[in-house]
Design a protein around this motif. Structure first.
Motif, short mmCIF file in Angstrom:
data_model
loop_
_atom_site.label_atom_id
_atom_site.label_comp_id
_atom_site.label_asym_id
_atom_site.label_seq_id
_atom_site.Cartn_x
_atom_site.Cartn_y
_atom_site.Cartn_z
N SER A 65 74.27 -32.69 -13.81
CA SER A 65 72.82 -32.67 -14.09
C SER A 65 71.85 -31.94 -13.22
N PHE A 66 72.51 -31.72 -12.05
CA PHE A 66 71.76 -31.00 -11.06
C PHE A 66 71.57 -29.38 -11.15
N SER A 67 72.70 -28.93 -11.91
CA SER A 67 72.43 -27.38 -12.09
C SER A 67 71.28 -26.49 -12.67
N ILE A 68 70.94 -27.30 -13.62
CA ILE A 68 69.81 -26.78 -14.46
C ILE A 68 68.58 -27.04 -13.39
N VAL A 69 68.48 -28.24 -12.91
CA VAL A 69 67.30 -28.53 -11.94
C VAL A 69 67.21 -27.45 -10.88
N LEU A 70 68.33 -27.32 -10.27
CA LEU A 70 68.37 -26.58 -8.79
C LEU A 70 68.40 -25.16 -9.04
N SER A 71 69.21 -24.75 -10.17
CA SER A 71 69.29 -23.48 -10.35
C SER A 71 67.87 -22.51 -10.53
N PHE A 72 66.91 -23.46 -11.02
CA PHE A 72 65.46 -23.01 -11.37
C PHE A 72 64.83 -22.45 -10.13
#
Length: 406
Positions: A144-151
Motif C-alpha cells: 500500500s506504500f507504493s502509490i503513496v511514496l511513488s507520487f
C-alpha cells in the motif's frame, strides 16, 4: 462500412491533434481516451482484414471521438479554485524525505530478492503464475506504500533534473527500473516507465517536434517487436527464429482481442442483466472499507468479478483476468448509458489530475504528469480506478496545501 468510417474518423482526429493542434506538446488528456482504443481496436481492425466491429465497440468509439472534442484544459479551468500566488518553500523537505524512504525500500527489496534467488532464476521465472500463487511475496513490502511514496518519488526525480543533478536523478530512475525488471508481473509495467522517462528527457532537453515524432515511431516499432518476442519467452515458445513484421503484427493482434471481450460483455448482459451501477459502488465506496472491518467484503474489481462469472473459474495463470475496457465495463454496469458515464468520468477526472500535476510551479510536476498519463492508458483497458484517483487528488491537495509558502 460503418467500422471503416469510424476508424478513419478516429485516425484523422489523432492526426489533427498530434500534428496540428498540439504539435508543441507531447501528452494531453485527450490522448488518454483516443490512443488506447486506437491500439486496442483500430489497429487490430486493419490487421484482421477490416472485419466489422460490433455495435458495442462502435458506440464506444463514437463516444470517445465526441468526448475528445471537449478541451481538457477547459475542464480543468472550469473547476479550478482561485488560489493566492505561492512559492516553493526551500525549507520544506517532506517531499525529499518521502522520496528517499521509497528509494531505500526499493533498494532493500531488490537486495532481499537477489539474496534469496539467482538473477537467472528471477528473470526466467513465470511472473504471472507466481503472482496468482503468491509465491513471491518479497515485493509486498511496498504494498500500500507504493502509490503513496511513488507520487513524491516522481516529483523528486523531476526536481533533480530541473536542478541539473543528473547523477542523483539517474540513481532514482535506475533503481526503480531494476525493481520493475525483477518484480513486474506484466511487460507493460516495464515498458511504460521507460517510455515515460524518455519523453520527459525529450521535453527537458527541448528536442524538436520532428525528432520527437521520428523517435516515437521508431519506439513504437521496437515496442511491438519487444512485446511479441517477450511473449514467446514468457509462454515457452521457440524464440530462436527470426521474428518477421507479419508475425509480429499477428502476435499483437492475437493479444489485443478486446473486440471478443466486448462480445463476452454483450452476451453476458443478454443472458443475465446489467449490474445497474453495483460495480461503481464497489469500486468507489466498498473498496475503501478495510477487510478486517468487512470480513465478507466482495471482490471489488469488476474485471476479476466478471472473469469468474463469464468463465466459471476465478482468475489464474491458466484463466487470465479479462479486462473489458471502459466501454465493456460501462456496458456491464448500465448499458450504453453506462459507456457514456464511464468515459466522461474517466476523462474529466484524468484531465483535472493531469493539469493539476502539470501546473505545479517550477515544472516539478511534469514527470509525475507523464507517469500518470501512462497509468491512464492502462486504466482505459479495464475500469475506472476510483482508489488511484482518490489518492492522487488527496495528495495533490496535500501538496498544494502544505508544501508551499505564501
Amino acid at each position: 462500412m460503418v467500422s471503416f468510417v469510424v476508424s478513419l474518423l478516429l485516425i484523422f482526429r489523432l492526426i489533427y491533434l498530434i500534428f496540428f493542434k498540439y504539435r508543441k506538446g507531447i501528452l494531453y488528456p485527450e490522448y488518454f481516451i483516443l490512443l488506447p482504443p486506437f491500439f486496442l481496436f483500430v489497429i487490430p481492425y486493419y490487421i484482421n482484414g477490416c472485419r466489422d466491429l460490433s455495435n458495442l465497440t462502435l458506440f464506444g468509439l463514437v463516444i470517445v471521438l465526441l468526448v475528445s472534442f471537449i478541451s481538457s484544459k477547459n475542464i480543468y479551468n472550469s473547476i479550478k479554485l482561485k488560489q493566492k500566488k505561492i512559492l516553493i518553500s526551500k525549507k520544506f523537505n517532506l517531499i525529499s524525505i518521502l522520496a528517499y524512504i521509497y528509494l531505500f525500500v526499493l533498494i532493500i527489496t531488490i537486495y532481499n530478492l537477489l539474496k534469496s534467488s539467482s538473477l537467472f532464476e528471477i528473470l526466467i521465472s513465470n511472473r504471472l503464475e507466481n503472482y496468482f500463487e503468491e509465491s513471491i511475496d518479497t515485493g509486498s513490502v511496498l504494498g500500500s506504500f507504493s502509490i503513496v511514496l511513488s507520487f513524491f518519488y516522481y516529483i523528486k526525480i523531476s526536481q533533480l533534473f530541473i536542478e541539473k543533478k543528473y547523477l542523483l536523478a539517474s540513481v532514482f530512475i535506475i533503481v526503480e527500473l531494476i525493481y520493475l525488471v525483477l518484480f513486474a508481473v506484466t511487460r507493460l509495467s516495464i515498458v511504460f516507465p521507460v517510455i515515460s522517462i524518455i519523453l520527459f528527457l525529450l521535453l527537458i532537453f527541448k528536442i524538436s517536434f520532428k525528432k520527437t515524432i521520428f523517435f516515437s515511431i521508431s519506439l513504437l516499432f521496437f515496442l511491438m517487436f519487444y512485446l511479441s518476442y517477450s511473449n514467446k519467452l514468457r509462454t515457452g515458445q521457440d524464440s530462436s527464429q527470426k521474428i518477421s513484421l507479419t508475425e509480429t503484427f499477428t502476435d499483437i493482434s492475437r493479444e489485443l482481442d478486446y473486440e471478443n471481450f466486448h462480445n463476452m460483455a454483450y452476451n453476458y448482459v443478454k443472458m443475465n442483466d446489467y449490474e445497474y451501477g453495483y460495480g461503481w459502488f464497489l469500486g468507489s465506496v466498498v473498496n475503501f472499507i478495510p477487510r478486517f472491518l468487512y470480513p465478507n467484503k466482495p471482490v471489488t474489481s469488476a474485471a476479476n468479478r466478471f472473469t469468474e462469472k463469464i468463465t466459471g473459474s476465478p482468475p489464474s495463470m491458466y484463466n487470465p483476468v479479462i479486462t473489458f475496457t471502459l466501454i465493456g465495463d460501462g456496458y456491464l454496469q448500465l448499458g450504453y448509458i453506462g459507456i457514456i458515464i464511464n468515459i466522461l468520468v474517466f476523462y474529466f477526472i484524468s484531465s483535472i489530475i493531469f493539469w493539476k500535476l502539470y501546473f505545479i510551479p517550477d515544472n516539478i510536476g511534469v514527470y509525475p504528469a507523464i507517469r500518470f498519463s501512462f497509468m491512464a492508458f492502462i486504466y482505459f483497458r479495464a475500469e475506472i480506478p476510483f482508489v488511484q484517483y482518490f489518492i492522487y487528488l488527496v495528495f495533490l491537495w496535500f501538496f498544494y496545501k502544505f508544501s508551499y509558502e505564501r
